[in-house]
Motif scaffolding. Sequence first.
Motif, mmCIF file in Angstrom:
data_model
loop_
_atom_site.group_PDB
_atom_site.id
_atom_site.type_symbol
_atom_site.label_atom_id
_atom_site.label_comp_id
_atom_site.label_asym_id
_atom_site.label_seq_id
_atom_site.Cartn_x
_atom_site.Cartn_y
_atom_site.Cartn_z
ATOM 1 N N GLN A 367 -147.266 -18.666 -1.593
ATOM 2 C CA GLN A 367 -146.656 -19.731 -0.784
ATOM 3 C C GLN A 367 -146.354 -20.977 -1.624
ATOM 4 O O GLN A 367 -145.347 -21.641 -1.434
ATOM 5 C CB GLN A 367 -147.615 -20.136 0.348
ATOM 6 N N LYS A 369 -146.368 -23.358 -5.464
ATOM 7 C CA LYS A 369 -145.598 -23.304 -6.706
ATOM 8 C C LYS A 369 -146.216 -22.325 -7.688
ATOM 9 O O LYS A 369 -147.441 -22.243 -7.804
ATOM 10 C CB LYS A 369 -145.549 -24.713 -7.315
ATOM 11 N N ASP A 442 -134.480 -17.660 3.521
ATOM 12 C CA ASP A 442 -135.729 -18.444 3.517
ATOM 13 C C ASP A 442 -136.649 -17.925 2.420
ATOM 14 O O ASP A 442 -136.643 -16.737 2.092
ATOM 15 C CB ASP A 442 -136.450 -18.306 4.882
ATOM 16 N N ARG A 443 -137.407 -18.873 1.849
ATOM 17 C CA ARG A 443 -138.401 -18.509 0.842
ATOM 18 C C ARG A 443 -139.736 -19.146 1.252
ATOM 19 O O ARG A 443 -139.735 -20.113 2.040
ATOM 20 C CB ARG A 443 -137.991 -19.045 -0.555
ATOM 21 N N TYR A 445 -141.470 -21.149 -0.173
ATOM 22 C CA TYR A 445 -141.596 -22.546 -0.595
ATOM 23 C C TYR A 445 -140.430 -23.424 -0.138
ATOM 24 O O TYR A 445 -140.410 -24.613 -0.421
ATOM 25 C CB TYR A 445 -141.724 -22.619 -2.137
ATOM 26 N N ARG A 446 -139.373 -22.827 0.575
ATOM 27 C CA ARG A 446 -138.245 -23.658 1.048
ATOM 28 C C ARG A 446 -137.486 -22.920 2.141
ATOM 29 O O ARG A 446 -137.617 -21.715 2.320
ATOM 30 C CB ARG A 446 -137.284 -24.005 -0.096
ATOM 31 N N LYS A 447 -136.647 -23.723 2.821
ATOM 32 C CA LYS A 447 -135.809 -23.163 3.865
ATOM 33 C C LYS A 447 -134.448 -22.732 3.262
ATOM 34 O O LYS A 447 -134.065 -23.225 2.200
ATOM 35 C CB LYS A 447 -135.560 -24.226 4.944
#
Length: 482
Positions: A367, A369, A442-443, A445-447
């Motif tokens: 989730q 870095k 979607d990832r 760590y980001r949308k």
Amino acid sequence: MKSKLCELYVIKYIIMMFILSATLLYMYYKGNIDTRAIVLCVAAVFIMEILLDLFSEKYRSGSENSQRDEVGVVKGFLHKTAGMRNELKVKNEELKALRDISEIITSTFEVKIITEYIYEIFNKFAGCDRYLIAFADKCSEQLIFKYEFGTIILNETGDFVDQESIVAKCYESKRTLIALNSFIKSRNTAGDKIAIPLSVSGETVGVIFIESGSAYSFEKLNISFLENLAVYAAISIKNAELFNNLYEQKQEIEALYEETTAVNEELNSYINQLNKTKEELKSKNDELIAYYNEIHTAYLQTVTALSNSIEAKDAYTRGHCQRVMEISCELGKRLGMSESEIEDLRYVAILHDIGKIGVPARILNKQGKLTDDEYNDIKKHPLIAYNILKDVEFIKGGLDGILQHHERYDGKGYPYGIKGEGICKLGRILCIADAFDAMTSDRPYRKAMSMREAVSEIERCKGSQFDPYIASEFIQLSKQII
Ligand SMILES: [Fe+2]
Ligand SMILES: [Fe+2]
């Protein structure tokens, strides 16, 4: 003439009888028949007779002379008539010969028969014991003796004519040449020779040559008649040649036609055989296409199954490989790639992230870095994919595309930092399609970005991360979708 003499005698006796009777009657009526009257009467009769005899003598001598002259004329006339009769007989024979040769011309096309007949006529009118016909050879253009007749045969048929001979000179000059009392070497004696050209419509086709061992035997020949015969001969020979040529051509055409028919039939047989083979090949081809389609489907199913296995491990990339494949193929079509190249692109696109099998799931699903080590592990997936697929035959054509799909146009990508045109075309296409789908997904760590934002990002990174030309084509393509 005899009738005129008779008439004179009758007249003389009538006159004498008239004078005598008149004198006696006169004396009877006077009644004085005396001696003077009788003497006078008899004297008158005698004088008259003398006069008449003189006259008839003169007349008789003139008549005899005239009779002799007339007999001479008659004899001359009879002699001339006999000469004319002979001449007429000869002319009749000549006419008959010309008429007969006309019949020969129309009844046969055999040159040998024609020449033999002409020889017989020549022999009849000229009494020649040697007779030859020479024709110009079409190839060598030299005169060659073709026919030889007569009581003396020297077997000259097939020989070339001596250029110095009367025959050659006749052919060159196109005129009849006569040599009387000329030395003949083959006879070792003097004789006569005549060479007559065989001409038709100004064209000389050969020469008729006749020879006699007796000197001056040709002196009184009717040359113009022989020349007329030669003209007939030339026409008939020329006609025969034309007919024979036509006949030969007809034979050749018939032979050619038969040959062509045979070849045609053979060709038809080949064509039928080829058509049959073509049908068989078409059937086999259809079978192969069906088989190929089956294999192709099986490959695609296998590859999709592999792709699904990656996505089962990385929940955030679900459907990513399928979308990258669809985007890559549409872009490839826009770039004018062939069917075969599109096929390679389809396989490498769906398998481009297969190397993530070798990346731990905790890193893929992290989730937060990533550490440098973790990122380094992620960066290994193109090489892992390459090593997994390098021995798979149907992938070999596009394998570099998988290995290079994270290389950048400016050389700052991985795993090798290749740049520009050094990156294969499939790699540069995959790079754009992969980045676009990643940006719009979607990832942890980001949308996800919107499609417009992602296209703008592609536009911004054109020439640095992405191939500028392919990126421009992608942007044009995206306008049809967004
Ligand atoms: Fe990747
Ligand atoms: Fe990817």
